[in-house]
Design a protein around this motif. Structure first.
Motif, PDB file in Angstrom:
ATOM      1  N   ARG A   1       2.079   1.705  -3.532  1.00  0.00           N
ATOM      2  CA  ARG A   1       0.969   2.169  -4.363  1.00  0.00           C
ATOM      3  C   ARG A   1       0.738   3.672  -4.181  1.00  0.00           C
ATOM      4  O   ARG A   1       0.469   4.385  -5.167  1.00  0.00           O
TER       5      ARG A   1
ATOM      6  N   ARG B   1      -3.401   4.329  -8.382  1.00  0.00           N
ATOM      7  CA  ARG B   1      -3.907   4.520  -7.018  1.00  0.00           C
ATOM      8  C   ARG B   1      -5.019   3.552  -6.651  1.00  0.00           C
ATOM      9  O   ARG B   1      -5.239   3.279  -5.457  1.00  0.00           O
ATOM     10  N   ASP B   2      -5.740   3.035  -7.639  1.00  0.00           N
ATOM     11  CA  ASP B   2      -6.824   2.098  -7.344  1.00  0.00           C
ATOM     12  C   ASP B   2      -6.448   0.644  -7.622  1.00  0.00           C
ATOM     13  O   ASP B   2      -7.304  -0.242  -7.547  1.00  0.00           O
ATOM     14  N   TRP B   3      -5.190   0.396  -7.935  1.00  0.00           N
ATOM     15  CA  TRP B   3      -4.789  -0.985  -8.188  1.00  0.00           C
ATOM     16  C   TRP B   3      -4.951  -1.824  -6.916  1.00  0.00           C
ATOM     17  O   TRP B   3      -4.549  -1.390  -5.825  1.00  0.00           O
TER      18      TRP B   3
ATOM     19  N   GLU C   1       0.828  -1.210   0.000  1.00  0.00           N
ATOM     20  CA  GLU C   1       0.000   0.000   0.000  1.00  0.00           C
ATOM     21  C   GLU C   1       0.861   1.257   0.000  1.00  0.00           C
ATOM     22  O   GLU C   1       0.514   2.259  -0.627  1.00  0.00           O
TER      23      GLU C   1
END
Length: 411
Positions: A49, A57-59, A46
């Motif tokens: 990311r 950012r939404d992976w 995280e």
């Protein structure tokens, strides 16, 4: 595999090269490509990311330890492709490669480890052929430039009816650094040799990665040159190339997987080139001496602790400025059975082992995930040329890599 949740999973996304790969994909993957980040620690994933460009950012993140077979199986069945930077592959890579082979999931890595690839061939080739998986090793500076250069030379020779390739030599020049992960991969092979003497034969056999060793031609010893000498063809001072032993075996495997399409008299070697003149000779001698001393220090138990203290640790590597200022240039010359001669050139900007490698692995993963019918009809343990071929060539050209072939005048 279109029904799977992800197109590409970046495994090892918290490592040095894994972060570079994730950043490259965030900037350059086509819109709508479904990408996930995977590794051992959710919190670290995280954190990575959060530092990536906005498209990432939404992976999703996937927690999977290399020793947890259930977690690996769940990860590989969720995606079309796994791109892994988790090494040394001889220590950590086999369970993932086998899980992909069983699940019909394509796989791409950055290994330069002969012993790992040989073990993966033995353990995974039949499984991957049965499932339709492409298990593709050596998708970075090891060994994409070498493999694609000879692939293009062969295409040109076929187009010109010049028959098979004969003596083929790569001259490598580069500016780049070394990471702790690269050093650790070398340690893994040295340690394996110290506990299994059979590994020595694998390391020194020029056809050790062949799908059928008995079917290879007897062309005499094809050992990688270890001395400095002046190349009679170019006039350059040349010496041993640190990646030659691995790359040359990948190229020979490609030839064998294609039914020896390059020719039954195809001989291949790789060298570092330093240019002409006295200064070039001095540089070649100094680098060759340093390389030999480093390998001896790594292999000798008495000097190993000193080597380990001086070498970069896993997770360390060249800084951003060094990565951007790096480059590589490979010139591959061949003579064909009809006497015609050709030169293949592969060049790119960016540190070859890191910035340029992130491009090569990223485009390899995207090719496996998205190129579909443009890929060669192949499965099993493959090389970059046999798994992706022209599709990868086109992708790299679109990212400002030079890949070209020309006939040598007067040949």
């Amino acid at each position: 595999m279109t029904a799977r949740e992800h197109d590409v999973v970046v495994y090892g996304a918290t490592g040095f090269v894994g972060k570079l790969l994730a950043e490259y994909l965030a900037r350059h993957a086509p819109q709508g490509t479904r990408i996930a980040l995977a590794g051992r620690s959710r919190s670290r994933l995280e954190q990575v990311r959060r530092g990536l460009p906005a498209p990432a950012r939404d992976w999703p993140v996937i927690v999977a330890d290399a020793a947890d077979e259930d977690a690996l199986r769940a990860m590989v069945t969720s995606t079309t492709v796994v791109a892994t930077t988790v090494g040394p592959y001889l220590r950590y890579g086999l369970p993932l490669a086998k899980a992909c082979a069983e699940a019909g999931t394509h796989y791409a890595d950055l290994t330069g480890e002969i012993l790992f690839v040989r073990k993966a061939i033995d353990d995974c080739d039949a499984l991957a052929k049965a499932s339709g998986a492409r298990i593709v090793t050596a998708c970075g500076y090891d060994s994409v430039p070498s493999d694609l250069a000879v692939h293009l030379l062969h295409q040109r020779a076929v187009h010109d009816a010049a028959d098979g390739l004969l003596d083929t030599t790569l001259h490598a020049r580069a500016k780049g650094g070394v990471s702790g992960g690269t050093v650790d991969s070398s340690r893994a092979q040295v340690d394996a040799v110290s506990t299994d003497r059979r590994a020595v034969k694998t390391l020194f056999d020029p056809y050790s990665l062949s799908p059928d060793r008995a079917a290879e031609p007897d062309l005499g010893k094809q050992r990688d040159p270890m001395a400095v000498f002046r190349d009679a063809d170019t006039g350059d001072w040349v010496g041993p190339f640190v990646m030659a032993s691995f790359n040359s075996r990948i190229v020979r495997r490609t030839n064998a997987l294609r039914g020896h399409a390059y020719g039954r008299r195809f001989r291949y070697r790789e060298l570092s080139a330093y240019g002409g003149g006295t200064q070039a000779r001095v540089r070649a001698t100094l680098f060759t001496t340093a390389l030999g001393l480093a390998m001896k220090a790594m292999a000798d138990p008495r000097s190993r602790p000193v080597f380990d203290r001086l070498a970069p640790s896993p997770g360390e590597g060249p800084g951003d400025k060094a990565r951007r200022s790096g480059w590589f240039s490979m010139k591959v010359r061949t003579t064909t059975e009809t006497g015609r001669r050709y030169l293949a050139t592969v060049t790119a900007q960016g540190d070859p082992g890191y910035a340029a490698t992130a491009v090569m692995l990223g485009e390899a993963a995207l090719s496996l995930a998205l190129d579909g019918d443009r890929l060669p009809d192949a499965s099993g343990m493959l090389t970059p040329a046999t798994a992706m071929g022209d599709a990868l060539v086109e992708r790299l050209r679109a990212r400002d890599f030079t890949l070209r072939v020309e006939e040598i005048p007067g040949a």
